[in-house]
Design an enzyme around this catalytic site. Structure first.
Site, mmCIF file in Angstrom:
data_model
loop_
_atom_site.group_PDB
_atom_site.id
_atom_site.type_symbol
_atom_site.label_atom_id
_atom_site.label_comp_id
_atom_site.label_asym_id
_atom_site.label_seq_id
_atom_site.Cartn_x
_atom_site.Cartn_y
_atom_site.Cartn_z
ATOM 1 C CD GLU A 1 -9.307 -3.297 -2.156
ATOM 2 O OE1 GLU A 1 -9.817 -3.573 -1.262
ATOM 3 O OE2 GLU A 1 -8.218 -3.871 -2.495
ATOM 4 C CG ASP B 1 -1.835 -1.242 1.394
ATOM 5 O OD1 ASP B 1 -2.145 -1.765 0.491
ATOM 6 O OD2 ASP B 1 -1.868 -1.712 2.599
#
Length: 321
Positions: free
Chosen positions: A214, A37
């Site tokens: 997302e 991430d």
């Protein structure tokens, strides 16, 4: 002749050694740390900072406990500044230290992070107690340590994670996120101090196309705004707009999916070159034998009309030109 051969061999040796120093994939953070991430930013000192989540080897169902930041001035040699915040520092959450972001405003660095509590029952979802919210931590330094600034989440409903804290040219902050219960495609306009939401969520016009998503990432290039995301949590796609709140026009593919696994990303300009940071699920020496997430990077290029050219994963990464 012998002298000339010696010079050639020396030159070849330099080339070989230089190849060992290039920014290949996955990025070398100086240890076997597992990261995912990546949120990339370039601050006033000109360095590239990556804010990442931190996978623990063979962790249970993404139970993650802290966030790291790495910095580099050449994208080859990285400094791991350690855990800049941990769920142990929070009074309102004890788990799920997932995809973070960071922003700078008025001399302060604002670390925007998701965290939560409970347990997700994947067999019997009705028994799940998992909840996640988004917090804000502040520091005088881009590498922290960061302190929880509000002692709780920005809101409790809807369930939310994967924040992207975007500061526009006029200083206005916007928080994009993934919302539970189908509450995606929302943006929160932030108060001037970035510690609370101003008014109601804004439901953005996505041009009639709102797939499962997302990990949104929003950036500006010239006078155009870009909203990118892992569509269906896998393939990276994007929209463009003249405004940070839309309406948005869908543009399509940035990067294909791989191994039917999730892919979170960021897009940032460093020394005149745009870069896509992302993570891959790669083989490791893990005791459980599973693929593990590692941060990677590729150059990203734009067409004359501002659209993004398709990016392909490579082993060479930023070592290629």
């Amino acid at each position: 002749m012998m002298k000339r051969c010696a010079l050639v061999l020396a030159a070849l040796a330099v080339c070989v050694l230089s190849l060992d120093c290039l920014a290949e994939n996955p990025l070398d953070f100086g240890s076997d740390i597992l990261t995912a991430d990546p949120s990339g930013h370039v601050w006033a000192d000109g360095k590239l900072y990556l804010y990442t989540s931190h996978d623990e080897e063979c962790q249970e169902d993404f139970w993650m406990k802290d966030w790291h930041v790495f910095s580099s001035d050449d994208l080859v040699n990285w400094t791991d500044h350690g855990a800049v915040l941990s769920v142990e520092d929070l009074s309102w959450a004890d788990n799920y230290a997932w995809a973070p972001d960071c922003a700078y405003k008025d001399g302060k660095y604002y670390f925007c992070f998701p965290a939560g509590t409970g347990h997700k029952d994947r067999v019997n979802p009705e028994n799940s107690t998992k909840w996640m919210g988004i917090g804000i931590a502040v520091s005088d330094s881009p590498t922290g340590p960061f302190e929880d600034a509000i002692g709780g989440p920005l809101w409790t409903e809807p369930y939310a994670n994967d924040p992207c804290l975007f500061i526009d040219d006029d200083g206005q902050g916007y928080l994009y996120f993934h919302g539970g219960g189908g509450q995606d495609w929302l943006v929160a306009k932030m108060a001037d101090d970035l510690l609370s939401v101003e008014g109601d969520f804004i439901k953005m016009d996505m041009g009639g196309y709102e797939p499962k998503m997302e990990g949104p990432w929003v950036f500006k290039r010239g006078d155009k705004y870009y909203f990118s995301m892992p569509e269906n949590n896998r393939v990276l796609t994007y929209y463009m707009s003249d405004s940070p709140t839309g309406p948005w026009e869908y543009q399509g593919l940035i990067m294909e999916q791989e191994n039917n696994a999730n892919n979170h990303h960021s897009i940032v300009e460093f020394e005149g070159q745009w870069i896509l940071f992302y993570h891959r699920w790669l083989p490791t020496d893990s005791e459980c034998g599973d693929l593990q997430r590692r941060v990677c990077a590729e150059y990203l290029h734009f067409n004359d009309d501002g659209t993004i050219q398709k990016v392909t994963r490579t082993e060479e990464g930023l070592s290629k030109k």
